[in-house]
Design an enzyme around this catalytic site. Structure first.
Site, PDB file in Angstrom:
ATOM      1  N   LYS A  49       1.124   4.729   6.838  1.00 48.98           N
ATOM      2  CA  LYS A  49       0.553   5.583   5.792  1.00 48.98           C
ATOM      3  C   LYS A  49       1.252   6.942   5.818  1.00 48.98           C
ATOM      4  O   LYS A  49       2.042   7.243   6.703  1.00 48.98           O
ATOM      5  CB  LYS A  49      -0.954   5.793   6.012  1.00 48.98           C
ATOM      6  CG  LYS A  49      -1.791   4.522   6.073  1.00 48.98           C
ATOM      7  CD  LYS A  49      -1.874   3.789   4.756  1.00 48.98           C
ATOM      8  CE  LYS A  49      -2.716   2.520   4.877  1.00 48.98           C
ATOM      9  NZ  LYS A  49      -2.651   1.685   3.652  1.00 48.98           N
ATOM     10  N   SER A  67       0.803  -1.227   0.000  1.00 48.18           N
ATOM     11  CA  SER A  67       0.000   0.000   0.000  1.00 48.18           C
ATOM     12  C   SER A  67       0.836   1.277   0.000  1.00 48.18           C
ATOM     13  O   SER A  67       0.314   2.351  -0.280  1.00 48.18           O
ATOM     14  CB  SER A  67      -0.939   0.010   1.212  1.00 48.18           C
ATOM     15  OG  SER A  67      -0.209   0.139   2.409  1.00 48.18           O
TER      16      SER A  67
END
Length: 260
Positions: free
Chosen positions: A145, A74
């Site tokens: 993230k 991701s």
């Protein structure tokens, strides 16, 4: 005539070796030092030193710098599957706050994942210890993230050219995975104070704040849930060094009434 012979008999230095039944005192001491007891003491000492080192490493990982194994794609191309990065846990400990563009590790409980059922405490402890050393994948509640919006920011997708805007300023996100659009999902949100808007760099493969907008947490992550900032690569050897920075947010203005 017999005096010399008597002196020789009384002189300890000239005494003959003890018989085979008695053995010498030095050899008995040497046998004790090299016998089974000494071997056991040696191993106990080694285990003791190993235990102290393990405790030190765990404490260092808990409070200062923690290795973190990247479990998914991701965050490609910035972070690849199998990378081991070093998370700086002191980055925000003394009054610092996460900034736009920071890559952070956080606990997504209550924002990205719901409170789960309690797991076996022994299993959780062992898994946590291994993960804290970068030897196992992190807990399912831990995520990595990039911070795209901080408290007060208005984050919008997207402008006429398909770019994400923060406080009315479009971003040129040089860290995005090649071929990815900034977002295929439209959104318009003002980030609450004390919270963060998180997105992965591989937008087409990242479940991030966009995917949790309709959930109780609203997609944002409380700052208090941030574990630390990813500052360095620890593995593989060819990538050891500092995480590359970005200038994508340099021109973003501070949040204000006009952006709400």
């Amino acid at each position: 005539m017999d005096t010399q012979a008597e002196l020789q008999e009384r002189d300890p230095s000239s005494a003959p070796d003890t018989g085979p039944g008695e053995g010498s005192r030095s050899s008995r001491v040497r046998d004790r030092l090299t016998g089974p007891l000494s071997w056991r003491l040696s191993w106990r000492g080694t285990l003791g030193v190993g235990a102290v080192c393990a405790v030190f490493v765990l404490l260092f990982s808990t409070f200062v710098v923690q290795p973190f194994l990247i479990p998914s794609g991701s965050m490609e191309r910035t972070l690849r599957v199998g990378d081991r990065v070093l998370v700086n846990k002191l980055a925000y400990r003394f009054g610092g706050e996460p900034r736009r563009g920071d890559v952070v590790v956080f606990d997504g409980t209550g924002s990205f994942v719901r409170e789960g059922a309690a797991q076996n405490p022994v299993t959780a402890l062992l898994r946590g210890a291994a993960a804290s050393l970068g030897l196992a994948e992190p807990a399912e509640t831990d995520f990595v993230k990039r911070v795209v919006g901080v408290g007060g920011d208005r984050v919008v997708c997207c402008d006429a050219r398909g770019r994400i805007e923060v406080n009315g300023r479009p971003l040129d996100e040089d860290y995005l995975f090649p071929g990815d659009a900034p977002s295929e999902v439209p959104f318009d949100i003002v980030v609450p104070e004390g919270a963060l808007w998180m997105m992965g760099d591989h937008r087409s493969r990242s479940r991030d704040s966009r995917d949790h907008l309709g959930e109780p947490g609203g997609g944002v992550v409380p700052v208090e849930r941030v574990i630390g900032r990813v500052d360095w690569f620890g593995w593989p050897l060819g990538r050891v060094g500092s995480l590359p920075g970005t200038s994508a947010f340099d021109s973003v203005p501070a949040p204000g009434p006009s952006h709400g």
